[in-house]
Motif scaffolding. Structure first.
Motif, short mmCIF file in Angstrom:
data_model
loop_
_atom_site.label_atom_id
_atom_site.label_comp_id
_atom_site.label_asym_id
_atom_site.label_seq_id
_atom_site.Cartn_x
_atom_site.Cartn_y
_atom_site.Cartn_z
N PHE A 1 -5.19 -7.51 -1.92
CA PHE A 1 -4.68 -6.18 -1.57
C PHE A 1 -5.34 -5.11 -2.44
O PHE A 1 -5.77 -4.07 -1.95
CB PHE A 1 -3.16 -6.11 -1.75
CG PHE A 1 -2.37 -6.81 -0.68
CD1 PHE A 1 -1.00 -7.00 -0.81
CD2 PHE A 1 -2.98 -7.27 0.49
CE1 PHE A 1 -0.25 -7.64 0.18
CE2 PHE A 1 -2.25 -7.90 1.50
CZ PHE A 1 -0.87 -8.08 1.34
N ASP A 2 -5.41 -5.36 -3.75
CA ASP A 2 -6.02 -4.39 -4.66
C ASP A 2 -7.48 -4.15 -4.32
O ASP A 2 -7.96 -3.02 -4.34
CB ASP A 2 -5.90 -4.87 -6.12
CG ASP A 2 -4.50 -4.68 -6.68
OD1 ASP A 2 -4.15 -5.36 -7.68
OD2 ASP A 2 -3.75 -3.84 -6.13
N ASP B 1 -0.32 -18.05 -5.33
CA ASP B 1 -0.55 -17.42 -4.03
C ASP B 1 -0.23 -15.92 -4.10
O ASP B 1 -0.95 -15.10 -3.53
CB ASP B 1 0.29 -18.07 -2.93
CG ASP B 1 -0.08 -19.53 -2.71
OD1 ASP B 1 0.82 -20.33 -2.40
OD2 ASP B 1 -1.27 -19.86 -2.86
N ARG B 2 0.85 -15.59 -4.79
CA ARG B 2 1.22 -14.17 -4.96
C ARG B 2 0.12 -13.44 -5.72
O ARG B 2 -0.21 -12.29 -5.41
CB ARG B 2 2.55 -14.04 -5.70
CG ARG B 2 3.76 -14.51 -4.90
CD ARG B 2 5.01 -13.71 -5.24
NE ARG B 2 6.17 -14.21 -4.52
CZ ARG B 2 6.51 -13.85 -3.28
NH1 ARG B 2 5.78 -12.97 -2.63
NH2 ARG B 2 7.58 -14.35 -2.71
N ASP B 3 -0.43 -14.12 -6.71
CA ASP B 3 -1.51 -13.51 -7.51
C ASP B 3 -2.73 -13.25 -6.63
O ASP B 3 -3.34 -12.17 -6.70
CB ASP B 3 -1.91 -14.43 -8.68
CG ASP B 3 -0.79 -14.59 -9.70
OD1 ASP B 3 -0.84 -15.57 -10.48
OD2 ASP B 3 0.12 -13.74 -9.71
N ILE B 4 -3.07 -14.22 -5.81
CA ILE B 4 -4.23 -14.06 -4.92
C ILE B 4 -3.98 -12.93 -3.92
O ILE B 4 -4.85 -12.08 -3.68
CB ILE B 4 -4.54 -15.37 -4.14
CG1 ILE B 4 -5.02 -16.45 -5.10
CG2 ILE B 4 -5.59 -15.13 -3.06
CD1 ILE B 4 -5.17 -17.83 -4.46
N GLN B 5 -2.78 -12.89 -3.37
CA GLN B 5 -2.44 -11.83 -2.42
C GLN B 5 -2.64 -10.45 -3.07
O GLN B 5 -3.25 -9.56 -2.47
CB GLN B 5 -0.99 -11.99 -1.97
CG GLN B 5 -0.57 -10.98 -0.90
CD GLN B 5 0.93 -10.93 -0.69
OE1 GLN B 5 1.70 -10.76 -1.65
NE2 GLN B 5 1.37 -11.07 0.54
N LYS B 6 -2.16 -10.31 -4.30
CA LYS B 6 -2.28 -9.02 -5.00
C LYS B 6 -3.75 -8.67 -5.25
O LYS B 6 -4.16 -7.52 -5.08
CB LYS B 6 -1.51 -9.08 -6.32
CG LYS B 6 -1.49 -7.75 -7.07
CD LYS B 6 -0.64 -7.82 -8.32
CE LYS B 6 -0.52 -6.44 -8.98
NZ LYS B 6 -1.83 -5.86 -9.34
N SER C 1 0.83 -1.21 0.00
CA SER C 1 0.00 0.00 0.00
C SER C 1 0.86 1.26 0.00
O SER C 1 0.47 2.28 -0.56
CB SER C 1 -0.98 0.00 1.16
OG SER C 1 -0.31 -0.04 2.37
N ASP C 2 2.07 1.21 0.59
CA ASP C 2 2.98 2.36 0.52
C ASP C 2 3.31 2.67 -0.93
O ASP C 2 3.46 3.84 -1.32
CB ASP C 2 4.29 2.09 1.30
CG ASP C 2 4.11 2.29 2.80
OD1 ASP C 2 5.04 1.95 3.56
OD2 ASP C 2 3.03 2.78 3.21
N ALA C 3 3.44 1.61 -1.75
CA ALA C 3 3.81 1.80 -3.15
C ALA C 3 2.61 2.14 -4.03
O ALA C 3 2.78 2.69 -5.11
CB ALA C 3 4.48 0.53 -3.67
#
Lengths: 187, 315
Positions: free
Chosen positions: B305-306, B297-302, B88-90
């Motif tokens: 977050f989005d 898993d990285r895709d799901i995390q993104k 979220s900082d980015a």
């Protein structure tokens, strides 16, 4: 869902038909037939209540082996007027009762059957909500002078949910109390 | 063997048994959070983790900036929300308070002596501190046990109408996956503590040893929250909630989402949002420290977050 309702209706209807028979018939294959209500509490979860039938045969271990059918549900328990999950347990019980003919009888029982939980929303369609039931319970049975018997036992579900498989509200430990009325008894 | 011999040997076995029961776990201070060397960094640098400490007197712009209070789960630390902060900082203009639960991030003994109300206190403390400073767009993001803690706060009316914008629950636990937790009252005192299966990296951020007292507290908390949901309650007006639940989860049973969906409604009686995620990970929003991290898993995390940031922006 209609199938479940039909099964329940047939189950209750068969109990009513049994009750219509006269007490002390001259049959020689059925020992004792009892019908009753059953109340069950899962450790750290729901009350599930319902009905139960228990019957014995003189030719099967001289009435020491009890067969039974039970139906307990949160619909008659914790789910009444609450948001508890509506779930049903259909059971076949086979139990061995010690101290034959005595008033107080310890027993041990193997139960199998079917568990079904209704999550009520298609959002949860992917979650497991049904399972084969397999449990052991053991306890005490007490027969009163009047044709009433009370069974009290603690049980363990061998097939419980684990997070990766099985219904989430199928827990291991339960306690049950059954109060029976003796409908038929071989003389 | 003589009778005296048998008695003597039995006493030895019994005393070993009882001493094993009351034994403390074997804590390696150099590698384990449980010890007296490794602590959650928010204890040393609260201003880096808590917005109420970082900005003593916020200006008007800051007060209008969305703030998310991010809270971790049982036995974890602020680490559980580090990846969200980085992301979220980015990608967004929001402020994040990473709250450390009471009794957590410190030592085994401090964990052992904390009740679930102690765990909960810092959440309300940060929320009240932010409100006092004038922040008017406060949201909450909780993982695992943070979820029943905040559900309890909502049920008790501790969040006023329009007191929160969005509430995100990631893998809330109301029903545990490990059903033997229901026996903790009985077996807990005999065993004293349970050892978790942390990776080497996770040892610095999760307690490795779980005192039975804390598992009892967890069971009490989720049991109480389950019963509150059974009775049913509503969110304060102006508050929106979304649940993100992995369909397979070895810690928080997925049916927990069903109980929250059934028991908690929006203030107007409508359903809260639930997204069942095709994941087998508990708290997929935290991936660092795991032995294997798959691209899916990285895709799901993104995606999660989005979705969270979009909801904050559209508030």
């Amino acid at each position: 869902m209609n199938k479940k309702k039909l099964l329940t209706f047939l189950f209750i209807a068969s109990i009513i038909c049994f009750q219509a028979q006269t007490f002390d018939t001259k049959n020689d294959w059925l020992g004792i037939l009892k019908v009753g209500i059953r109340t069950q509490k899962t450790q750290k979860l729901y009350w599930e209540n319902g009905f139960t039938v228990d019957f014995t045969f003189p030719k099967v271990l001289n009435n020491r082996l009890h067969f039974g059918l039970s139906y307990v549900t949160t619909r008659l328990g914790s789910a009444i007027g609450t948001n508890a999950i509506k779930q049903d347990n259909y059971l076949l019980n086979v139990g061995y009762f010690f101290r034959n003919q005595k008033k107080l009888q310890p027993f041990t029982r193997l139960n199998t059957g079917y568990f079904y939980a209704d999550y009520e929303s298609e959002i949860f369609d992917k979650l497991p909500n049904a399972a084969v039931l397999l449990s052991l319970d053991a306890g005490l049975s007490y027969k009163f002078k009047a044709p009433i018997t009370i069974d009290l036992s603690a049980g363990f579900n061998l097939n419980t949910g684990s997070g990766s498989q099985g219904p989430g509200t199928l827990y291991p430990i339960f306690y049950q109390l059954s109060v029976y009325y003796i409908v038929l008894k071989k003389k | 063997m003589t009778h005296k011999n048998i008695l003597f040997k039995s006493l030895i076995i019994l005393s070993l048994f009882f001493s094993a029961c009351s034994d403390s776990p074997n804590i390696d201070n150099l590698t384990m959070l449980d010890g007296n060397q490794i602590f959650d960094p928010s204890i040393y640098n609260p201003e880096k983790y808590l917005v109420s400490q970082a900005i003593p007197i916020p200006n008007a712009t800051q007060k209008n900036t969305p703030v998310i209070i991010a809270v971790h789960g049982y036995s974890a630390t602020t680490f559980e929300w580090d990846e969200f902060r980085t992301y979220s900082d980015a990608n967004a203009d929001i402020l994040i308070s990473q709250v450390l639960l009471g009794g957590h991030g410190r030592t085994y003994e401090q964990f052992k002596n904390a009740t679930w109300r102690d765990w909960q206190d810092p959440i309300m403390a940060e929320y009240n501190a932010l409100r006092e400073k004038g922040y008017n767009n406060i949201s909450f993001a909780g993982s695992s046990t943070a979820c029943p803690l905040v559900l309890d706060m909502l049920q008790k009316g501790k969040i006023p109408n329009n007191g929160m914008a969005q509430i995100f629950l990631i893998d809330p636990i109301v029903i545990p996956s490990d059903k033997l937790l229901t026996l903790i009252g009985l077996v807990g005192p005999m065993l004293g503590y349970f050892e978790a299966t942390n990776t080497t990296a996770e040892n610095s951020y999760w307690y490795r040893f779980r005192p039975q007292e804390t598992l009892n507290e967890l069971m009490d908390l989720i049991d109480q929250v389950r019963k509150e949901l059974q009775k049913g309650y509503k969110l304060p007006s102006g508050v929106q909630m979304k649940i993100y639940k992995s369909i397979k989860d070895d810690t928080a049973d997925a049916v927990s989402a069903v109980l929250i969906f059934k028991g908690l409604k929006n203030s107007d009686g409508s359903d809260i949002d639930v997204e069942m995620i095709n994941s087998a990970l508990h708290v997929v929003t935290r991936l660092e420290g795991r032995d294997t991290i798959k691209q899916e898993d990285r895709d799901i995390q993104k995606i999660v977050f989005d979705d969270m940031l979009t909801r904050i922006r559209n508030n």
